[in-house]
Every structure is written in structure tokens, then in C-alpha cells.
Write an enzyme that holds these catalytic residues in place. Sequence first.
Site, mmCIF file in Angstrom:
data_model
loop_
_atom_site.group_PDB
_atom_site.id
_atom_site.type_symbol
_atom_site.label_atom_id
_atom_site.label_comp_id
_atom_site.label_asym_id
_atom_site.label_seq_id
_atom_site.Cartn_x
_atom_site.Cartn_y
_atom_site.Cartn_z
ATOM 1 N N ILE A 116 30.271 -9.859 -35.782
ATOM 2 C CA ILE A 116 29.065 -9.059 -35.938
ATOM 3 C C ILE A 116 27.835 -9.866 -35.538
ATOM 4 O O ILE A 116 26.925 -9.352 -34.867
ATOM 5 C CB ILE A 116 28.927 -8.534 -37.379
ATOM 6 C CG1 ILE A 116 30.127 -7.652 -37.748
ATOM 7 C CG2 ILE A 116 27.622 -7.752 -37.545
ATOM 8 C CD1 ILE A 116 30.321 -6.449 -36.838
ATOM 9 N N THR A 169 41.170 -6.838 -38.571
ATOM 10 C CA THR A 169 39.968 -7.669 -38.579
ATOM 11 C C THR A 169 40.336 -9.139 -38.756
ATOM 12 O O THR A 169 41.497 -9.484 -39.001
ATOM 13 C CB THR A 169 38.998 -7.247 -39.702
ATOM 14 O OG1 THR A 169 39.673 -7.355 -40.961
ATOM 15 C CG2 THR A 169 38.521 -5.827 -39.503
ATOM 16 N N ARG A 182 45.260 -0.407 -41.901
ATOM 17 C CA ARG A 182 44.912 -1.255 -40.762
ATOM 18 C C ARG A 182 46.023 -1.133 -39.715
ATOM 19 O O ARG A 182 47.217 -1.171 -40.053
ATOM 20 C CB ARG A 182 44.783 -2.721 -41.209
ATOM 21 C CG ARG A 182 43.649 -2.984 -42.203
ATOM 22 C CD ARG A 182 42.292 -2.915 -41.538
ATOM 23 N NE ARG A 182 41.210 -3.111 -42.482
ATOM 24 C CZ ARG A 182 40.657 -4.293 -42.769
ATOM 25 N NH1 ARG A 182 41.132 -5.390 -42.214
ATOM 26 N NH2 ARG A 182 39.651 -4.362 -43.616
ATOM 27 N N SER A 198 29.061 -0.906 -45.236
ATOM 28 C CA SER A 198 30.180 -1.249 -44.351
ATOM 29 C C SER A 198 30.172 -0.369 -43.122
ATOM 30 O O SER A 198 29.478 0.649 -43.058
ATOM 31 C CB SER A 198 31.510 -1.080 -45.089
ATOM 32 O OG SER A 198 31.781 0.302 -45.296
ATOM 33 N N CYS A 199 30.985 -0.736 -42.139
ATOM 34 C CA CYS A 199 31.101 0.068 -40.918
ATOM 35 C C CYS A 199 31.636 1.456 -41.245
ATOM 36 O O CYS A 199 31.168 2.463 -40.690
ATOM 37 C CB CYS A 199 31.996 -0.632 -39.901
ATOM 38 S SG CYS A 199 33.653 -1.039 -40.511
ATOM 39 N N THR A 200 32.599 1.530 -42.171
ATOM 40 C CA THR A 200 33.187 2.821 -42.519
ATOM 41 C C THR A 200 32.202 3.688 -43.295
ATOM 42 O O THR A 200 32.126 4.905 -43.074
ATOM 43 C CB THR A 200 34.482 2.625 -43.324
ATOM 44 O OG1 THR A 200 35.414 1.867 -42.528
ATOM 45 C CG2 THR A 200 35.117 3.951 -43.687
ATOM 46 N N THR A 220 25.225 -7.844 -43.808
ATOM 47 C CA THR A 220 26.076 -6.971 -42.980
ATOM 48 C C THR A 220 27.437 -6.774 -43.646
ATOM 49 O O THR A 220 28.484 -6.960 -43.024
ATOM 50 C CB THR A 220 26.241 -7.529 -41.558
ATOM 51 O OG1 THR A 220 26.861 -8.823 -41.638
ATOM 52 C CG2 THR A 220 24.895 -7.679 -40.870
#
Length: 481
Positions: A139, A319, A370, A288-290, A258
Amino acid sequence: MTVNDDSFTNWKNREETAEAMIPIIGKLHRERDVTVLLHSRSLVNKSVVSILKTHRFARQIAGEELSVTETMPFLRALTTLDLGPSQIDIGMLAATYKADDQGLTVEEFTAQAVAGATGSNKIERGEGRDVVLYGFGRIGRLVARLLIEKAGSGNGLRLRAIVVRGGGEQDIVKRASLLRRDSIHGQFQGTITVDEANSTIVANGNAIRVIYANDPGEVDYTAYGIKNAILIDNTGKWRDRAGLSLHLRPGIDKVVLTAPGKGDVPNIVHGVNHDTVKPDERILSCASCTTNAIVPPLKAMDDEYGVLRGHVETVHSFTNDQNLLDNYHKSERRGRSAPLNMVITETGAASAVAKALPDLKARITGSSIRVPVPDVSIAILNLQLAREASREEVLDYLRDVSLTSPLRRQIDFISAPDAVSSDFIGSRHASIVDAGALKVEGDNAILYLWYDNEFGYSCQVIRVVQHVSGVEYPTFPAPAA
């Protein structure tokens, strides 16, 4: 002349127009901090073909491609105005002009539509805001690319330094190489040189000091000429207020995490609750991204239909915290080989919804798997609505949200029947609605939401940083409320 000849001639003419657009777009960006958009997609630093492809995206609006010959007059009209820092969408200008019945010329209509960015209304350009990256992993490097790309005139966000732990011989050279080339996101767009003697990476003219430290308390940023900076913590090592407060050293004004924040740290999803950040708040999280992927469409659906309850299942790319091969891991399943297995794991995204959408009364549950892809994930959002709807109605609504609403930078929409995950690498939206996969039956709607969990999330981080730093410039024409 044959049909093929006609098509080729038309293409060459459009290429010529797109070529003429590039210096105009670049000059507006460098000299006035004006970002030219086309239906929320930036045209800054884009190639001729990219500009033409972005125009083709407009087929989702009226079923036909938007031509550069239609948008060029609006771009030229912008050059005659005394513009201040802003984002101006020439695609929306062209679309709204077609529907306008005032009988105005393109120049008159453009001046009226962007009046908020001209004359006494325009924002005066400031000195810029220093940014420090603490951590330089996946990131961190993508955020660095975005900061460098958006440097513009130098009056916005300025990446001044990155803080990392020492990595041994040629550490800075290796870190610069990771910024220069990425196996997923491709080559850095520009030039990168390394000044080892001064511990500096120079990227597109931006001098970025590399500071080595094992602990936030070791750094006095003012010693590097850094002041009033926003520090972006990409390590995830500290997630509560006490831990993140360690970064509030001389030269640092605010800290942005982040990763999901814990305790009373505000979790901010740009487009949904960024306007709730208090001016004196010094510590916040970008969730989070989600969470960023599901909250904007969840809000959109709740606004229109009401949501009684829901479940999100994320099929997430592996990840860096997982193992390449089976090995010890503090989490049982994540110790198994990431490239070889689907791995059931937990997600905190569902519980994080309450922080970003406190007015949502629906209970949202979540789980995650995942899978062996390195980037791009999909969230399957299963909702019980407060009223019945048809598939066509929901599709039309979400398409409109993605094009004209305040969430148009967060929600994208695709109707391609053969779309797969790799198609969304590099997407700048928080999530993309897959029209072909949408299911609606009565009061039940199932949304399939693609998201680049690396780059799309990094774009959301930058938007939050722009907002809290005061360099998130208004967009014209303003999106429909």
C-alpha cells in the site's frame, strides 16, 4: 471509399483531437491545479489511446460512445476562464449541455456550470501539504505513486519522506526498484533516480527523503524541513489512539492509518462519512479495503430501498501476511500455502460497517475466503430490502449512482459479460458493480462487487488525505444529490 476506410479515417481524426487535448489538460493541471475528468475518470497524464478509451466508456450512459469532438469545445472553453483549483468533468458538461434548453453557447454554458471555480468563488492555491509515509510495503508504494502522480503544480500534497527500518546494503536502491517496477501494477509512469549519499529517491522531480528508524519516537521530522505534515501509517502495527499517537512528533500534524482503527479511532470511508471528520481530529483510519468496497453500495441501496439485514462474503486475493508454502503462522489456516489453496478466514468488514454507517439499522454479517490470485477481490453482498424491486430497476439505479451521484468516485459499473478479476487491476474505484451477476428476486438483492484491494483502496486513502489536508477540490458540474 469503403466502410473500413471511413472507420480508419474517423479513428485518425479522433486521434488528432485527443493529441490536441493533452497539452491543454496538462497546462490546466500544472498551472491552475485543475484536474480534467471524463465521467469521474481523470484525463491527466493519459495517452491518446487512453483518452479515446475513456470516452468510449460513456456508452454506459446513452448507449453510444462520447466523441472527443463533442468534449473538445468544452475543454477549450475552460482555457478562457479564470479558474481556481478544481476538478472539472467535461463528460458531464457535454451530457448536461445536450439536455439544457437555455439556448446558450458552449462557452456561455461552461462559464455558468463552473462558476463556483472562477472569479471571487475560486479557491486560492496554498503552499501545499507535506506527507510522510511510515512503511513502504504494497500500500505504501501505491500511495507513493498516486502522490507523485497528483503533485501537479506542487501546491497540493507533497510526498516529502518515507520511514522504514534499515534493510542492509543498498537498501535505498532496492526500495527504489520496488517503486519503479511492480509485478501486478506495472512500471512506474516516469523516472526514478537514487541519491544514496543524501538518502533520497527522486521520482518525477519529487525529492523523497528515506528516513531509517525502528520506532516513531526516534524521528524529528523538522530536522528534514518537514512541517505540519500528514503521516500515513502503512504498517498496521499500531491501530489504537495510544499507539498511533506515537507518530505525533515535531513536524507531524495528523496521522492516517491504512488499516481498520480500533477503539475510538474514526474509521473513514471516503464518499460516505468523510465529511464527519472534525477539523481538530489528529488521528483517523481509512478502514479496510473490503469495508471501502461494501459500504458505498450498501449506503446506496439503503438510501433507495432500505436494507433490513445483509451478509457479505468476500472472495479475497491472498496477502503478504500469508505463507507462500505451509509453515508456522499464528492463525491456523493462514499458515497453509496461499498460492495453492483457498483459505477460509475472518473479515472485520461487516462489523466495521457500523462505524462508517451508524444510521444503518440492519445487521450485517460477514465471512471471507482467501484465494490464489495476487490482487483483485470480489464481495458478494446479499441483502434483504425493505421493499420489493426488479432486477432492471436495481441495475438502472446502480448505473445512475455510478455516473451521476456523489458516490460516483467510489462505485463503478460494468456490463461486460466476460469480465474476470484481472480486468479490474488498477481500478480507482472502491468497488465495481458487476451487472451481469446481479440477482434480484422480490425483496432479496445479491450484488457482486469487484474491487482492486490494493490500488482502489489506495485511491480511497488519497481522497481521505486530500480531504483532511484541505486540498480536495470541488467538482464541477456538481453531482446530483
